[in-house]
Design an enzyme around this catalytic site. Structure first.
Site, PDB file in Angstrom:
ATOM      1  CB  SER A   8      -0.862   0.032   1.362  1.00 35.18           C
ATOM      2  OG  SER A   8      -0.036   0.179   2.500  1.00 35.18           O
ATOM      3  CE  LYS A   9      -2.000   6.078  -3.593  1.00 39.59           C
ATOM      4  NZ  LYS A   9      -3.080   6.963  -4.000  1.00 39.59           N
ATOM      5  NE  ARG A  10      -1.520   1.927   5.940  1.00 42.76           N
ATOM      6  CZ  ARG A  10      -2.559   1.589   5.144  1.00 42.76           C
ATOM      7  NH1 ARG A  10      -3.795   2.322   4.777  1.00 42.76           N
ATOM      8  NH2 ARG A  10      -3.062   0.221   5.322  1.00 42.76           N
ATOM      9  CB  SER A  11       4.826   0.119   1.901  1.00 39.12           C
ATOM     10  OG  SER A  11       4.824   0.760   0.558  1.00 39.12           O
ATOM     11  N   GLY A  12       5.627   3.291   1.741  1.00 36.42           N
ATOM     12  CA  GLY A  12       6.639   4.347   1.530  1.00 36.42           C
ATOM     13  C   GLY A  12       7.390   4.136   0.273  1.00 36.42           C
TER      14      GLY A  12
END
Length: 484
Positions: A254-258
């Site tokens: 996800s986008k939260r993984s960076g």
């Protein structure tokens, strides 16, 4: 066999996710491996998610990764328009939806949100919302009356309710879905725009797409697509569903993984070629025992039948390793140009950036490693005197202090501060004192860098910082050790 035609059909909603990049890459490789065509189609009918500038991101990403399309909005080869909203304006989707209505394979639905939410039933032990086909029972006269009155409506596909629907996927084999689980798909929304599913079927057929490459989250919807193809009497394309990409914790990336998008990775100092190579291996295994491939080599080697069904783990450490291998193989001047902004971000003095770039080239895995590795050239960091202790060379703080005091006059007398003469002087000093060279080099390197790990040896560092700075730092080191 007809010429293979694949397509990449992204929605312009932001930076390109790694999963989308992999879809584009696999579609490109499948086509090019067989001498086929790779088509770019922009699916911009979801106006709520549309992001300004995202189309430019799509073009830029494909250009930078080398995934050059044969056809697209900028290269019309007779199958255009290649932008969904433009196709929508031409009435393409409504025309085919109305054809299905006339055939009895689709119908107008006038149900509003409140009605739809009340339609829930139990299927296979689970309560799910499935449309109950109530508008299918309306007479032609009732439908016409509602249309003339301007009542909001959608057009739905009439799915069978009994039996099963099966299809063949080239990776996952035969997939069978009970028809009672397949809701009557909306083809045209109340705003007149087509749904993603319906537009895909129409566009893929009209553009002659032979192989549809997409993520395995679409596996369950493939039977619905096929029912539409069959209703038109069209040939069903070959499906290639790619495995899920997860993070190291086996959660969907996800986008939260960076590091979920191509441009995130560029920002983090990765090379475009390394990213493409790495993404190619997220779900596909070459027959050879190797991992480093150029795009041209991937085209040659890629056989999509060797794709995995299992989720692919995005291992950032493996990508770092692979990126490091690409950096080592880079042309020296090309590496220098890429590294220079990172060097200048921390080094303001008039130093030999070419020499420093050459030092770090084989020591780093990503460009963002550079600043922390070279900042000591600008100024000495605060460091712990315990760094002078080294088991291999049997150095201690006391021995290092004595050694630095001994070698200081030698370095003061040294005129030529280029690496080879400097090293020769240090070697001669060690031999004269009957020291091992490492016993001398270790304290000197700590004294001039303040770091346990440096991108080069002591004399190479001294060459870059010059005589005055070298002597200044060694005198400071002596003072530091004397004050312990």
């Amino acid at each position: 066999m007809s010429k293979i035609r694949t397509r990449f059909a992204p929605s312009p909603t932001g930076r390109m996710h790694v999963g989308n990049l992999r879809t584009a890459l696999y579609a490109y490789l499948i086509a090019k491996h067989e001498g086929g065509d790779f088509i770019l189609r922009i699916e911009d009918t979801d106006q709520e998610r549309y992001m300004e500038g995202a189309v430019e991101i799509i073009y830029r990403t494909l250009q930078n990764t080398g995934l050059i399309h044969d056809e697209g909005p900028d290269k019309d080869k007779g199958y255009g328009p290649y932008i969904q909203s433009e196709r929508q304006k031409q009435g393409i989707y409504l025309k085919y939806a109305r054809q299905l209505v006339e055939q009895g394979d689709a119908y107008y639905c006038f149900c509003q949100k409140e009605e739809l939410e009340s339609m829930r039933r139990v299927v296979a032990g689970k309560e799910i919302a499935i449309y109950d086909k109530r508008c299918l029972k309306l007479s032609k006269e009732e439908v016409q009356k509602k249309l003339e009155a301007g009542e909001p409506h959608v057009i739905r596909f009439n799915m069978p309710t009994e039996g099963t629907t099966s299809f063949e996927d080239d990776i996952y084999g035969t997939i069978t879905v009970p028809n009672e689980e397949m809701e009557d798909l909306i083809l045209i929304k109340s705003d007149g725009y087509p749904t993603y599913n319906f537009a895909n079927v129409i566009d893929d057929h009209l553009m002659g797409i032979t192989h549809v490459v997409r993520g395995n989250e679409y596996l369950s919807s493939a039977p619905k697509y096929n029912r539409i193809y069959e209703a038109f009497g069209w040939e069903v394309p070959t499906y290639v569903h790619c495995p899920l990409i997860t993070d190291e914790k086996h959660q969907k990336l996800s986008k939260r993984s960076g590091h979920s998008s191509y441009e995130d990775l560029l920002d983090q100092g990765f090379l475009s070629d390394a990213i493409v190579n790495f993404v190619a291996l997220l779900g596909w295994s070459p027959q050879e025992n190797r991992e480093i491939y150029s795009l041209e080599e991937l085209v040659e080697a890629f056989d999509y039948r060797h794709m995995s069904k299992s989720p692919a783990v995005f291992d950032i450490q493996k990508l770092r390793w692979m990126n490091g291998e690409y950096m080592k193989a880079m042309d020296a001047e090309a590496f220098y140009e890429e590294a220079l902004p990172y060097l200048k971000s921390v080094l303001k003095k008039d130093l030999d950036f070419h020499k420093i770039a050459a030092m770090v080239k084989t020591r780093i895995e990503v460009f963002t490693d550079i600043p922390e590795m070279v900042d000591f050239f600008e100024e000495m960091p605060e460091y712990d005197s315990a760094l002078y202790k080294n088991k291999r060379w049997k150095t201690t703080e006391e021995k290092s202090l004595a050694l630095l005091k001994e070698i200081l006059p030698v370095l003061e007398e040294q005129e030529d501060y280029s690496n080879d003469p400097l090293y020769a002087s240090v070697e001669a000093f060690a031999k004269d004192k009957e020291y091992k060279v490492g016993y001398v080099i270790w304290p000197v390197r700590i004294a001039v860098s303040g770091k346990q790990v440096t991108p080069a040896g002591a004399t190479e560092i001294m060459e870059v910082i010059g005589k005055d700075e070298t002597l200044k730092r060694i005198r400071q080191a002596i003072e530091k050790l004397e004050n312990l």
